[in-house]
Every structure is written in structure tokens, then in C-alpha cells.
Design a protein around this motif. Sequence first.
Motif, PDB file in Angstrom:
ATOM      1  N   ILE A 185       0.837  -1.199   0.000  1.00 53.22           N
ATOM      2  CA  ILE A 185       0.000   0.000   0.000  1.00 53.22           C
ATOM      3  C   ILE A 185       0.869   1.245   0.000  1.00 53.22           C
ATOM      4  O   ILE A 185       0.643   2.187  -0.770  1.00 53.22           O
ATOM      5  CB  ILE A 185      -0.950  -0.001   1.217  1.00 53.22           C
ATOM      6  N   LEU A 186       1.874   1.264   0.873  1.00 51.77           N
ATOM      7  CA  LEU A 186       2.753   2.433   0.960  1.00 51.77           C
ATOM      8  C   LEU A 186       3.541   2.644  -0.329  1.00 51.77           C
ATOM      9  O   LEU A 186       3.730   3.782  -0.770  1.00 51.77           O
ATOM     10  CB  LEU A 186       3.700   2.293   2.152  1.00 51.77           C
ATOM     11  N   ALA A 187       3.978   1.564  -0.954  1.00 57.53           N
ATOM     12  CA  ALA A 187       4.702   1.682  -2.231  1.00 57.53           C
ATOM     13  C   ALA A 187       3.784   2.255  -3.308  1.00 57.53           C
ATOM     14  O   ALA A 187       4.198   3.116  -4.100  1.00 57.53           O
ATOM     15  CB  ALA A 187       5.249   0.321  -2.653  1.00 57.53           C
TER      16      ALA A 187
ATOM     17  N   LEU B  43       4.189   5.814  -5.447  1.00 62.00           N
ATOM     18  CA  LEU B  43       4.098   5.892  -6.904  1.00 62.00           C
ATOM     19  C   LEU B  43       3.013   6.882  -7.325  1.00 62.00           C
ATOM     20  O   LEU B  43       3.201   7.655  -8.273  1.00 62.00           O
ATOM     21  CB  LEU B  43       3.817   4.516  -7.499  1.00 62.00           C
ATOM     22  N   LEU B  44       1.898   6.867  -6.635  1.00 59.15           N
ATOM     23  CA  LEU B  44       0.807   7.789  -6.934  1.00 59.15           C
ATOM     24  C   LEU B  44       1.248   9.235  -6.736  1.00 59.15           C
ATOM     25  O   LEU B  44       0.981  10.101  -7.577  1.00 59.15           O
ATOM     26  CB  LEU B  44      -0.402   7.473  -6.052  1.00 59.15           C
ATOM     27  N   THR B  45       1.953   9.494  -5.656  1.00 57.62           N
ATOM     28  CA  THR B  45       2.454  10.845  -5.382  1.00 57.62           C
ATOM     29  C   THR B  45       3.424  11.279  -6.465  1.00 57.62           C
ATOM     30  O   THR B  45       3.369  12.421  -6.948  1.00 57.62           O
ATOM     31  CB  THR B  45       3.131  10.883  -3.994  1.00 57.62           C
ATOM     32  N   GLU B  46       4.310  10.403  -6.867  1.00 58.20           N
ATOM     33  CA  GLU B  46       5.272  10.732  -7.919  1.00 58.20           C
ATOM     34  C   GLU B  46       4.575  10.970  -9.251  1.00 58.20           C
ATOM     35  O   GLU B  46       4.915  11.898  -9.982  1.00 58.20           O
ATOM     36  CB  GLU B  46       6.315   9.621  -8.067  1.00 58.20           C
ATOM     37  N   ALA B  47       3.581  10.150  -9.560  1.00 53.90           N
ATOM     38  CA  ALA B  47       2.827  10.330 -10.811  1.00 53.90           C
ATOM     39  C   ALA B  47       2.083  11.662 -10.804  1.00 53.90           C
ATOM     40  O   ALA B  47       2.044  12.370 -11.821  1.00 53.90           O
ATOM     41  CB  ALA B  47       1.854   9.172 -11.013  1.00 53.90           C
ATOM     42  N   GLN B  48       1.499  12.031  -9.671  1.00 57.66           N
ATOM     43  CA  GLN B  48       0.805  13.306  -9.553  1.00 57.66           C
ATOM     44  C   GLN B  48       1.772  14.458  -9.797  1.00 57.66           C
ATOM     45  O   GLN B  48       1.486  15.386 -10.554  1.00 57.66           O
ATOM     46  CB  GLN B  48       0.178  13.434  -8.151  1.00 57.66           C
TER      47      GLN B  48
END
Length: 107
Positions: free
Chosen positions: A18-20, A24-29
Motif C-alpha cells: 500500500i505504501l509503495a 508511486l501515486l504521489t510521484e505520478a501526480q
Amino acid sequence: MDDTTEQGFPDPADLECILAALRLLTEAQHQGETSAADTLKDGASVREAAAGAGISTNTVQRWGCKHGWPTTEQRTGWEADRAKRDEWTARLEAASAVFALLGEVVA
């Protein structure tokens, strides 16, 4: 859930997944935001960028502003363009007034 994990306590491996995914979601944003801002800095309009990316113009504008758009050069150029338009508008209004007066004299 494996047999060694008590109910109510998440498996550490699941938590790490979940944390990984959140990282990734934060980086994609962040990548999406900076790409939108770069597109605007390169001269695309907000509408063009929004249409190309399939997102709203408000989102593109918000992301652009968050990441340094418009640049100082762009602001300066826009102000110069606005001044030119204002000058031409004043000239056209003056010419229209002269033609209106001439029309009254001739009539």
C-alpha cells in the motif's frame, strides 16, 4: 491473509504494498503537474493543454501556477501584447470618431 496474522492487524507485507503504491501515486501526480506546467511554459494555451491531456482547464491552470507558470518573460510579452491592442483600439476609436464627424459634415 496468511494464517499467522491475527484478524484486525494488517500483514506488514500488505502495508508495504500500500505504501509503495501511494509513493508511486504521489510521484505520478507530481510528474503530471510539472508536465502540464512545462507545456504552458513552452507556449501552449491552457485550453490546448487541457484538451490534449483530457483534464479541465482549471486543473491545468492550477498546476501551471503551482509550478512557475507564467514565466516572467511570458508576463512581459502578454503585457506588451495588451499595450499594442490598447493602442490599436484607441486608434480605431479615434478614426471612427473622425469618420463619424466627416459623415455629419457631408450630410
